[in-house]
Design a protein around this motif. Structure first.
Motif, PDB file in Angstrom:
ATOM      1  N   ARG A 129       0.929  -1.341   0.050  1.00  0.00           N
ATOM      2  CA  ARG A 129      -0.110  -0.013   0.109  1.00  0.00           C
ATOM      3  C   ARG A 129       1.003   1.126  -0.149  1.00  0.00           C
ATOM      4  NH1 ARG A 129      -4.253  -1.293   4.137  1.00  0.00           N
ATOM      5  NH2 ARG A 129      -5.080  -2.669   2.652  1.00  0.00           N
ATOM      6  N   ALA A 130       1.583   1.173   0.899  1.00  0.00           N
ATOM      7  CA  ALA A 130       2.872   2.242   0.755  1.00  0.00           C
ATOM      8  C   ALA A 130       3.364   2.651  -0.385  1.00  0.00           C
ATOM      9  CB  ALA A 130       3.841   1.955   2.070  1.00  0.00           C
ATOM     10  N   LEU A 131       3.923   1.423  -1.122  1.00  0.00           N
ATOM     11  CA  LEU A 131       4.604   1.688  -2.318  1.00  0.00           C
ATOM     12  C   LEU A 131       3.576   2.215  -3.253  1.00  0.00           C
ATOM     13  CD1 LEU A 131       6.464  -1.477  -3.620  1.00  0.00           C
ATOM     14  CD2 LEU A 131       4.976  -0.360  -5.167  1.00  0.00           C
ATOM     15  N   LYS A 132       2.220   1.982  -3.747  1.00  0.00           N
ATOM     16  CA  LYS A 132       1.403   2.356  -4.322  1.00  0.00           C
ATOM     17  C   LYS A 132       1.398   3.778  -4.010  1.00  0.00           C
ATOM     18  CE  LYS A 132      -2.500   0.359  -4.649  1.00  0.00           C
ATOM     19  NZ  LYS A 132      -3.008   0.533  -6.193  1.00  0.00           N
ATOM     20  N   GLN A 133       1.076   4.164  -2.732  1.00  0.00           N
ATOM     21  CA  GLN A 133       1.114   5.453  -2.393  1.00  0.00           C
ATOM     22  C   GLN A 133       2.139   6.434  -2.950  1.00  0.00           C
ATOM     23  OE1 GLN A 133       0.108   5.391   1.661  1.00  0.00           O
ATOM     24  NE2 GLN A 133      -2.120   5.081   1.382  1.00  0.00           N
ATOM     25  N   ARG A 134       3.483   5.813  -2.657  1.00  0.00           N
ATOM     26  CA  ARG A 134       4.800   6.513  -2.927  1.00  0.00           C
ATOM     27  C   ARG A 134       4.708   6.736  -4.496  1.00  0.00           C
ATOM     28  NH1 ARG A 134      10.165   4.875  -0.028  1.00  0.00           N
ATOM     29  NH2 ARG A 134       8.573   4.967   1.616  1.00  0.00           N
ATOM     30  N   ILE A 135       4.421   5.839  -5.520  1.00  0.00           N
ATOM     31  CA  ILE A 135       4.337   6.045  -6.888  1.00  0.00           C
ATOM     32  C   ILE A 135       3.275   7.271  -7.065  1.00  0.00           C
ATOM     33  CG2 ILE A 135       3.814   4.938  -8.920  1.00  0.00           C
ATOM     34  CD1 ILE A 135       4.769   2.378  -7.792  1.00  0.00           C
ATOM     35  N   HIS A 136       2.343   6.991  -6.558  1.00  0.00           N
ATOM     36  CA  HIS A 136       1.247   8.012  -6.786  1.00  0.00           C
ATOM     37  C   HIS A 136       1.509   9.598  -6.417  1.00  0.00           C
ATOM     38  CE1 HIS A 136      -2.710  10.044  -6.913  1.00  0.00           C
ATOM     39  NE2 HIS A 136      -2.699   9.626  -7.838  1.00  0.00           N
ATOM     40  N   SER A 137       2.253   9.540  -5.183  1.00  0.00           N
ATOM     41  CA  SER A 137       2.352  10.990  -4.631  1.00  0.00           C
ATOM     42  C   SER A 137       3.762  11.538  -5.188  1.00  0.00           C
ATOM     43  CB  SER A 137       2.629  10.947  -3.073  1.00  0.00           C
ATOM     44  OG  SER A 137       3.504  10.406  -2.860  1.00  0.00           O
ATOM     45  N   ARG A 138       4.572  10.823  -5.721  1.00  0.00           N
ATOM     46  CA  ARG A 138       5.609  11.338  -6.365  1.00  0.00           C
ATOM     47  C   ARG A 138       5.490  11.365  -8.007  1.00  0.00           C
ATOM     48  NH1 ARG A 138      10.429   8.693  -4.274  1.00  0.00           N
ATOM     49  NH2 ARG A 138      10.389   8.910  -2.025  1.00  0.00           N
ATOM     50  N   LEU A 139       4.514  10.702  -8.630  1.00  0.00           N
ATOM     51  CA  LEU A 139       4.666  10.695 -10.010  1.00  0.00           C
ATOM     52  C   LEU A 139       3.081  10.908 -10.563  1.00  0.00           C
ATOM     53  CD1 LEU A 139       6.690   7.458 -10.753  1.00  0.00           C
ATOM     54  CD2 LEU A 139       7.463   9.910 -10.597  1.00  0.00           C
ATOM     55  N   ARG A 140       2.133  10.912  -9.674  1.00  0.00           N
ATOM     56  CA  ARG A 140       0.752  11.125 -10.238  1.00  0.00           C
ATOM     57  C   ARG A 140       0.474  10.071 -11.173  1.00  0.00           C
ATOM     58  NH1 ARG A 140      -1.596  13.381  -6.213  1.00  0.00           N
ATOM     59  NH2 ARG A 140       0.086  14.410  -5.122  1.00  0.00           N
ATOM     60  N   LEU A 141       0.897   8.929 -10.776  1.00  0.00           N
ATOM     61  CA  LEU A 141       0.613   7.694 -11.760  1.00  0.00           C
ATOM     62  C   LEU A 141       0.142   6.452 -10.964  1.00  0.00           C
ATOM     63  CD1 LEU A 141       3.515   7.587 -14.142  1.00  0.00           C
ATOM     64  CD2 LEU A 141       1.114   8.293 -14.778  1.00  0.00           C
ATOM     65  N   THR A 142      -0.982   5.604 -11.258  1.00  0.00           N
ATOM     66  CA  THR A 142      -1.293   4.372 -10.230  1.00  0.00           C
ATOM     67  C   THR A 142      -0.661   3.233 -10.886  1.00  0.00           C
ATOM     68  OG1 THR A 142      -3.171   4.198 -11.884  1.00  0.00           O
ATOM     69  CG2 THR A 142      -3.460   5.598 -10.052  1.00  0.00           C
ATOM     70  N   ALA A 143      -0.506   2.303 -10.009  1.00  0.00           N
ATOM     71  CA  ALA A 143       0.107   1.030 -10.116  1.00  0.00           C
ATOM     72  C   ALA A 143      -0.718   0.202  -9.494  1.00  0.00           C
ATOM     73  CB  ALA A 143       1.412   0.791  -9.672  1.00  0.00           C
TER      74      ALA A 143
END
Ligand SMILES: [Mg+2]
Length: 401
Positions: A129-143
């Motif tokens: 969950r943290a990994l998904k959040q970090r990708i989203h907060s830094r890159l504004r993309l979802t995984a």
């Protein structure tokens, strides 16, 4: 119930990666069906389409002309591979922040083995969950992420709740069998349309049906090796390891700023932190580096790299930081900077005398060691403490250059 495995593997798969980047870079495309690929008046195919185009039946690898017929109001945009590769690098760098065991399988997909880092997390799901959040907060993309005891199951799982999904495969054998049973045969790695048709002709259409069969029963249909492969995967068995680059040829780290920067003090501070991070990974891999390089990306995505050799194989933070800051000092920067990176290459094994022991005493016999080696030994001792007690424990003095 016994756990069949203590392994924890994540499969991370970016959602509609190319199309999502186009929508990110061009707000006018957000919320619209976007097709990345050849224009409809040319012979060519769809590379990726946004989720808005999917209800119309548009899919990857479909001729663009067909896609246009299915979804006439879709916006076609050309493939910008360089841009996707740059974002891919950022995604992979974020994954590396969670575990060093990352196997990149394509521009937007990777496996992670997180068993060794779970002590820092309540469980693998929280980490995912943290990994998904970090990708989203830094890159504004979802995984979308799958969490499972092995690669096969993790990859299946990441695909189950796209986009922005998080799917966890249970860890006991009966639960895994039940999870797989209803799925079609094509979900088994290596079973294509043709094989699926052959099996369907024999009355086998689900993974559950395979689970009821024995390997020798499957062999006449698939050959011995094929039968073994399919039978094992149908039961969720897969012991392939997550393979990091077998021989790591370079180590690097980079950071994209929230806002483009012009302040050299911030750049220097950033490079210092990047160099320390690279130094830690270098020492953990028991390597020394022959070359240092920095990477600077400007506001318009123009990217430059500058490199210099070390006088002798280097692995101390002092040497790495010094190289990074001198390379930066030589650059006249006219445009604002959006990304800074630091890396080392021409790696060699740290010689036997330069012990790579993690148990290195904090105060070794420094008097008998060369100055560069003294620094490396101190760094290694600090690394060990940080690994044991967390990163915040020791703040190093700032290097003078
Ligand atoms: Mg993807």
């Amino acid at each position: 119930m016994p756990e069949i495995s203590r392994r924890k593997i994540l499969h991370v798969d970016m959602d509609a990666f190319y199309a999502a980047i186009e929508q990110l870079d061009n707000p006018g495309l957000r919320g619209k069906p976007v097709i990345v690929g050849a224009p409809p008046d040319k012979r060519g195919v769809v590379s990726t389409c946004s989720y808005e185009a999917r209800p119309f039946g548009v899919r990857s690898a479909m001729p663009s002309r067909t896609a246009h017929q299915l979804c006439p109001h879709a916006v076609f945009v050309p493939v910008r591979m360089e841009r996707y590769a740059a974002v891919s690098e950022q995604v992979m760098a974020i994954l590396q922040e969670f575990t060093p065991i990352v196997e990149q399988v394509s521009v937007d997909e990777a496996f992670l083995d997180v068993a060794g880092v779970l002590h820092a997390w309540p469980d693998a799901v929280m980490l995912a969950r943290a990994l998904k959040q970090r990708i989203h907060s830094r890159l504004r993309l979802t995984a979308s992420v799958g969490v499972a005891p092995n690669k096969f199951l993790a990859k299946l799982a990441s695909d189950m709740q796209k986009p922005d999904g998080l799917t966890v495969v249970p860890a006991t054998e009966p639960e895994i069998l039940a999870f797989l049973a209803p799925l079609p045969l094509t979900r088994i790695w290596g079973v294509g349309k043709r094989t699926a048709e052959q099996l369907a002709a024999a009355g086998i259409t689900t993974i559950g049906r395979i689970q009821q069969m024995t390997e020798p029963e499957l062999a006449p249909l698939l050959g011995q090796a094929g039968a073994r492969h399919v039978w094992r995967l149908a039961r969720g068995r897969d012991d392939r390891q997550v393979e990091t680059d077998v021989e790591e040829k370079s180590v690097s780290a980079e950071v994209t700023f929230e806002q483009d920067i012009t302040d050299r003090t911030i750049m220097r501070q950033t490079l210092l932190e990047l160099a320390e991070k690279v130094g830690r990974r270098l020492r953990r891999a028991k390597k020394s580096a022959g070359t240092a390089r920095i990477k600077i990306r400007f506001r318009d995505f123009r990217t430059i790299t500058r490199q210099c050799p070390f006088a002798a194989p280097a692995r101390s933070d002092r040497d790495l930081v010094h190289a990074a800051l001198s390379l930066l000092a030589k650059e006249k920067l006219r445009d604002p900077v959006r990304l800074l990176g630091f890396g080392v290459s021409r790696l060699t094994d740290t010689a036997a005398g330069q012990s790579g022991q993690t148990q290195a005493p904090l105060f070794p016999e420094w008097d008998s060691a060369a100055p560069a080696e003294r620094h490396a030994q101190l760094d290694q001792a600090v690394d060990t403490l940080r690994e044991r007690f967390g990163k915040g424990i020791i703040k190093r003095g700032r290097w003078q250059t």
